[in-house]
Every structure is written in structure tokens, then in C-alpha cells.
Design an enzyme around this catalytic site. Structure first.
Site, PDB file in Angstrom:
ATOM      1  N   CYS A  40       7.551   4.237   5.628  1.00 53.32           N
ATOM      2  CA  CYS A  40       7.956   2.837   5.500  1.00 53.32           C
ATOM      3  C   CYS A  40       8.098   2.461   4.018  1.00 53.32           C
ATOM      4  O   CYS A  40       7.396   2.995   3.158  1.00 53.32           O
ATOM      5  CB  CYS A  40       6.922   1.935   6.160  1.00 53.32           C
ATOM      6  SG  CYS A  40       7.398   0.186   6.156  1.00 53.32           S
ATOM      7  N   ASP A  42       7.166  -0.183   2.756  1.00 49.96           N
ATOM      8  CA  ASP A  42       6.018  -1.035   2.412  1.00 49.96           C
ATOM      9  C   ASP A  42       5.353  -0.576   1.104  1.00 49.96           C
ATOM     10  O   ASP A  42       5.025   0.607   0.952  1.00 49.96           O
ATOM     11  CB  ASP A  42       5.005  -0.984   3.565  1.00 49.96           C
ATOM     12  CG  ASP A  42       3.920  -2.031   3.442  1.00 49.96           C
ATOM     13  OD1 ASP A  42       3.256  -2.084   2.387  1.00 49.96           O
ATOM     14  OD2 ASP A  42       3.735  -2.806   4.398  1.00 49.96           O
ATOM     15  N   ARG A  44       2.524  -0.849   0.041  1.00 51.16           N
ATOM     16  CA  ARG A  44       1.139  -0.365   0.137  1.00 51.16           C
ATOM     17  C   ARG A  44       1.056   1.097   0.577  1.00 51.16           C
ATOM     18  O   ARG A  44      -0.002   1.704   0.539  1.00 51.16           O
ATOM     19  CB  ARG A  44       0.350  -1.222   1.149  1.00 51.16           C
ATOM     20  CG  ARG A  44       0.239  -2.676   0.752  1.00 51.16           C
ATOM     21  CD  ARG A  44      -0.227  -3.516   1.923  1.00 51.16           C
ATOM     22  NE  ARG A  44       0.749  -3.517   3.019  1.00 51.16           N
ATOM     23  CZ  ARG A  44       0.575  -4.128   4.186  1.00 51.16           C
ATOM     24  NH1 ARG A  44      -0.544  -4.777   4.419  1.00 51.16           N
ATOM     25  NH2 ARG A  44       1.512  -4.087   5.107  1.00 51.16           N
ATOM     26  N   HIS A  96       2.593   3.147   9.650  1.00 51.95           N
ATOM     27  CA  HIS A  96       1.328   2.598   9.135  1.00 51.95           C
ATOM     28  C   HIS A  96       0.954   1.343   9.895  1.00 51.95           C
ATOM     29  O   HIS A  96       1.817   0.564  10.297  1.00 51.95           O
ATOM     30  CB  HIS A  96       1.435   2.296   7.630  1.00 51.95           C
ATOM     31  CG  HIS A  96       2.352   1.158   7.302  1.00 51.95           C
ATOM     32  ND1 HIS A  96       1.895  -0.112   7.001  1.00 51.95           N
ATOM     33  CD2 HIS A  96       3.694   1.077   7.255  1.00 51.95           C
ATOM     34  CE1 HIS A  96       2.927  -0.911   6.761  1.00 51.95           C
ATOM     35  NE2 HIS A  96       4.029  -0.221   6.909  1.00 51.95           N
ATOM     36  N   CYS A  99       2.209  -2.837   9.822  1.00 51.65           N
ATOM     37  CA  CYS A  99       3.602  -2.740   9.374  1.00 51.65           C
ATOM     38  C   CYS A  99       4.349  -4.031   9.720  1.00 51.65           C
ATOM     39  O   CYS A  99       4.418  -4.429  10.881  1.00 51.65           O
ATOM     40  CB  CYS A  99       4.274  -1.547  10.053  1.00 51.65           C
ATOM     41  SG  CYS A  99       5.993  -1.310   9.534  1.00 51.65           S
TER      42      CYS A  99
HETATM   43 CO    CO Z   1       5.916  -0.947   7.305  1.00 51.99          CO
END
Ligand code: CO
Length: 211
Positions: A40, A42, A44, A96, A99
Site C-alpha cells: 500500500c 500508505d 506508515r 496492512h 488501511c
Molecule cells: Co493502505
């Protein structure tokens, strides 16, 4: 504005050269990663950090909610290059918990440009609606959709012609499904034993005989 980043970069270069004066010279000679990681976007979920790997070790593709969409030129180019040219041995799809993309798919709202992208996630929800709707705890249902999404995207990988061609010739790449637990920092292997788990799926998506 980015002073800190450039400072960090200088320190990083110095640290690398400290350990190995030829580090960047060797890096410039080429890449031979054994792994393709699809994760992803993302912020993080930084692929290299969570696996503890450095430059040259993993070929990486990231998008919102780690989707493998058959009409995505970007994804297809990455997979083809990784499989045909880099000859990666393993493709890892890593989702994750927490998400945002998956969460949006659980809450039907108009997201504009994102609607068509999220449709793939809503399809995953629909495929597994009975199981998901039976989970009363919202957090657990959210977590489960993250896991099921990884599984579905692994299945989407084995539908790809380049992947099949290589797999029938060499037995590689193998496909793995992971979930990064952003709440603990740990990675969970979903234990999708590709060869057994996906055998019945191959029967439907098999493109044999491949050229
Ligand atoms: Co995500």
C-alpha cells in the site's frame, strides 16, 4: 524547505561509505532483486524498513490498498519487468491493518476519482460478504477484509500471463500474502500455500498453452 532531507541524505551517504567505500559503485552496476513487493502507498507502511532490507534487494510497487488490477498498465509493467527481466523468485502482496482504502470500501460514500479504484475492494467485500457480515465486531470485520483483500490480490497475480508463463517454465515466481500490523509493527504471513490454495483457481484462469 527540504533542507533536512538533503542533510539526512548526506549523512546516509557518509554512513554507507563508512561501512563500504564501494557501496554506490557496486549499486550502480545493476539490480538483481529476488523479490517483488506489492504494498500500500500508505506512508506508515515503508516496505524496506519493515523488512529490514536496503537498496537493490526488493523491487517495489505500491498503490492504494495494494491492488492488482488487470487493466492497470503500471502494475502490469512492473510485474512483467520483475518476472521476465529481473526473474524475481517471489512476489509478496503485503496489506496492512488500518488501511484507509479498505476502510473506505466498507463505508459506501462517493469518493470521486477514487470510486473506480475502490470498486475492486468493494468487489472483494462482495465475494466474501457472508463471512464479513457475520462478524459483528467492526474492527475484526475491517481486519478480516484487509486479509481477504491480500488473498484476492494474490489470486489476481496468478491470473497474469507473464506470471503463468514463468511459473510453468521454472516453478517461479511463488506468490505470498502478508499483512503488516501497523498497531504492533509485526508482519503476519497469511500462510497462503500458493500451490495448494490456488490449484482450483488455476483451473479457471489457466492460459495454457502459453507461447
Ligand atoms: Co493502505
Amino acid at each position: 524547505m527540504f533542507e533536512q532531507f538533503f542533510e539526512n541524505n548526506k549523512k546516509w551517504v557518509a554512513d554507507k561509505l563508512d561501512i563500504d567505500p564501494d557501496y554506490f559503485e557496486n549499486l550502480s552496476k545493476g539490480q538483481h532483486p529476488e523479490y517483488l513487493y506489492i504494498g500500500c502507498s500508505d506512508s506508515r507502511v515503508t516496505a524496506e524498513d519493515l523488512m529490514g532490507v536496503g537498496p537493490g534487494e526488493v523491487f517495489i510497487h505500491r498503490n492504494i490498498a495494494n491492488l492488482v488490477v488487470s487493466t492497470d498498465n503500471n502494475l502490469n509493467a512492473v510485474v512483467q519487468y520483475a518476472v521476465e527481466h529481473l526473474k524475481v523468485k517471489h512476489i509478496i502482496v503485503c496489506g496492512h491493518y488500518e488501511c484507509g482504502g479498505v476502510k473506505a470500501a466498507l463505508n459506501p460514500t462517493d469518493m470521486g476519482q477514487l470510486n473506480s479504484w475502490l470498486q475492486t475492494l468493494r468487489d472483494v467485500y462482495r465475494f466474501h460478504q457472508a463471512e464479513l457480515d457475520a462478524i459483528t465486531d467492526q474492527q475484526k470485520r475491517f481486519d478480516r477484509l484487509v486479509e481477504l483483500n491480500v488473498r484476492e490480490q494474490c489470486i489476481n497475480i496468478i491470473k497474469i500471463d507473464h506470471v503463468q508463463r514463468s511459473w510453468y517454465r521454472t516453478g517461479y515466481p511463488k506468490v505470498w500474502g502478508w499483512v503488516f500490523n501497523v498497531r504492533t509493527g509485526g508482519i503476519n504471513d497469511l500462510g497462503l500455500v500458493a500451490e495448494e490454495e490456488f490449484a482450483s483457481i488455476r483451473k479457471i484462469y489457466d492460459l495454457k498453452p502459453l507461447g
